[in-house]
Design a protein around this motif. Structure first.
Motif, mmCIF file in Angstrom:
data_model
loop_
_atom_site.group_PDB
_atom_site.id
_atom_site.type_symbol
_atom_site.label_atom_id
_atom_site.label_comp_id
_atom_site.label_asym_id
_atom_site.label_seq_id
_atom_site.Cartn_x
_atom_site.Cartn_y
_atom_site.Cartn_z
ATOM 1 N N LEU A 83 -13.766 22.771 8.471
ATOM 2 C CA LEU A 83 -13.401 22.676 7.053
ATOM 3 C C LEU A 83 -13.671 21.273 6.501
ATOM 4 O O LEU A 83 -14.134 21.106 5.365
ATOM 5 C CB LEU A 83 -11.923 23.030 6.857
ATOM 6 C CG LEU A 83 -11.528 24.487 7.111
ATOM 7 C CD1 LEU A 83 -10.019 24.654 6.975
ATOM 8 C CD2 LEU A 83 -12.259 25.427 6.155
ATOM 9 N N GLY A 84 -13.401 20.264 7.329
ATOM 10 C CA GLY A 84 -13.562 18.878 6.895
ATOM 11 C C GLY A 84 -15.005 18.440 6.684
ATOM 12 O O GLY A 84 -15.258 17.353 6.178
ATOM 13 N N ASP A 85 -15.935 19.306 7.073
ATOM 14 C CA ASP A 85 -17.352 18.972 6.854
ATOM 15 C C ASP A 85 -17.785 19.274 5.427
ATOM 16 O O ASP A 85 -18.889 18.892 5.018
ATOM 17 C CB ASP A 85 -18.230 19.768 7.819
ATOM 18 C CG ASP A 85 -17.951 19.430 9.273
ATOM 19 O OD1 ASP A 85 -18.148 20.313 10.141
ATOM 20 O OD2 ASP A 85 -17.518 18.290 9.556
ATOM 21 N N SER A 86 -16.940 19.956 4.683
ATOM 22 C CA SER A 86 -17.270 20.269 3.291
ATOM 23 C C SER A 86 -17.446 18.976 2.514
ATOM 24 O O SER A 86 -16.559 18.118 2.483
ATOM 25 C CB SER A 86 -16.154 21.102 2.657
ATOM 26 O OG SER A 86 -16.043 22.356 3.280
ATOM 27 N N ALA A 87 -18.606 18.834 1.897
ATOM 28 C CA ALA A 87 -18.956 17.598 1.195
ATOM 29 C C ALA A 87 -20.336 17.789 0.574
ATOM 30 O O ALA A 87 -20.959 18.847 0.742
ATOM 31 C CB ALA A 87 -18.995 16.411 2.154
ATOM 32 N N VAL A 88 -20.804 16.758 -0.104
ATOM 33 C CA VAL A 88 -22.187 16.746 -0.573
ATOM 34 C C VAL A 88 -22.955 15.785 0.327
ATOM 35 O O VAL A 88 -22.538 14.639 0.530
ATOM 36 C CB VAL A 88 -22.310 16.307 -2.045
ATOM 37 C CG1 VAL A 88 -23.775 16.349 -2.478
ATOM 38 C CG2 VAL A 88 -21.474 17.203 -2.950
ATOM 39 N N LEU A 112 -22.228 21.368 0.673
ATOM 40 C CA LEU A 112 -21.822 22.222 1.786
ATOM 41 C C LEU A 112 -20.359 22.603 1.618
ATOM 42 O O LEU A 112 -19.499 21.733 1.472
ATOM 43 C CB LEU A 112 -22.013 21.482 3.111
ATOM 44 C CG LEU A 112 -21.447 22.160 4.371
ATOM 45 C CD1 LEU A 112 -22.169 23.467 4.643
ATOM 46 C CD2 LEU A 112 -21.553 21.226 5.575
ATOM 47 N N THR A 113 -20.096 23.901 1.641
ATOM 48 C CA THR A 113 -18.722 24.407 1.565
ATOM 49 C C THR A 113 -18.459 25.239 2.813
ATOM 50 O O THR A 113 -19.170 26.208 3.080
ATOM 51 C CB THR A 113 -18.513 25.273 0.320
ATOM 52 O OG1 THR A 113 -18.855 24.515 -0.849
ATOM 53 C CG2 THR A 113 -17.064 25.739 0.228
ATOM 54 N N VAL A 114 -17.455 24.831 3.560
ATOM 55 C CA VAL A 114 -17.078 25.548 4.781
ATOM 56 C C VAL A 114 -15.769 26.288 4.518
ATOM 57 O O VAL A 114 -14.781 25.685 4.104
ATOM 58 C CB VAL A 114 -16.912 24.585 5.969
ATOM 59 C CG1 VAL A 114 -16.587 25.364 7.238
ATOM 60 C CG2 VAL A 114 -18.173 23.752 6.161
ATOM 61 N N THR A 115 -15.780 27.592 4.735
ATOM 62 C CA THR A 115 -14.586 28.404 4.446
ATOM 63 C C THR A 115 -13.948 28.941 5.737
ATOM 64 O O THR A 115 -14.583 28.902 6.796
ATOM 65 C CB THR A 115 -14.947 29.593 3.555
ATOM 66 O OG1 THR A 115 -15.895 30.410 4.256
ATOM 67 C CG2 THR A 115 -15.561 29.135 2.239
#
Lengths: 115, 112
Positions: A83-88, A112-115
């Motif tokens: 989840l914490g990898d969600s970023a631009v 990047l959006t991790v769900t």
């Protein structure tokens, strides 16, 4: 004739998956970079390659692996997404390696959006 | 260690007013300094850079910045704001053997 192009522009995936982001520059630059921009817009260097050689590898989890097949391309592969990898994620290039006043040219980013 | 501090995470001005975005740096050797602008959902675009040739640097879109060594500052200004100037602005620094280090950014809002 985009100078630095990244694909994909958006990436939505589930936790645990593996994904890649591709980057290409047509400026003839020697150095390429990956930066991560978090939700507060803070930009942090992740990796830098100069003529296909890794020169910067900041404190980034081993799940992130950059690959530079030639000096015009720098790809980013991420294993076991969290989840914490969600970023631009921004790719950038410069004429030579940092410290000589060469400005960076940025791609438009991959959200990047991790769900 | 080198660092960049942008004072004020959010600056609001009226159209036609002076824009002043503040940046202070810390570096053990003379650095190269940059200002970048980021419009929504886009990458960063270079506004201007300081490479020791002149202390007053002119950039694109009417922006300029002045390098003041005694104050370790590199503030960005524009005499008259346009609505189109609304964006995120980043001050950045590098020196020999290092990658570009960014400040935390300042959001500029322009009201009519």
């Amino acid at each position: 004739d985009t100078a630095v192009s990244q694909t994909p522009k958006y990436l939505v995936t589930q936790m645990g998956n593996d994904k890649s982001i591709k980057c290409e520059q047509n400026l003839g630059h020697d150095t390429m970079y990956w930066y991560k921009q978090d939700s507060k817009k803070f930009l942090k260097i992740m990796f830098s390659y100069n003529n296909k050689e890794l020169i910067i590898n900041e404190t980034v989890p081993n799940r992130f692996s950059p690959k530079s097949p030639d000096k015009a391309h720098l790809n980013l592969h991420i294993n076991s997404l969290e989840l914490g990898d969600s970023a631009v994620y921004f790719c950038a290039s410069s004429q030579d390696y940092g410290g000589r006043g060469s400005p960076l040219h940025f791609g438009n980013g991959t959200r990047l959006t991790v769900t | 260690a080198q660092s960049v501090t942008q004072l004020g995470s959010h600056v609001s001005v009226s159209e036609g007013a002076l824009v002043l975005l503040r940046c202070n740096y810390s570096s053990s050797v003379p650095p190269y300094l940059f200002w970048y602008v980021q419009y929504p959902n886009q990458g960063l675009q270079l506004l201007l850079k300081y490479t020791s040739a002149a202390t007053l640097v002119k950039g694109i879109n009417g922006f300029e910045a002045e390098f003041k060594k005694s104050e370790t500052s590199f503030h960005l200004t524009k005499p008259s704001a346009h609505m189109s100037d609304a964006a995120e602005y980043f001050c950045a620094l590098n020196q020999a053997g290092t990658a570009l280090i960014f400040g935390k950014g300042t959001t500029l809002s322009v009201s009519s």
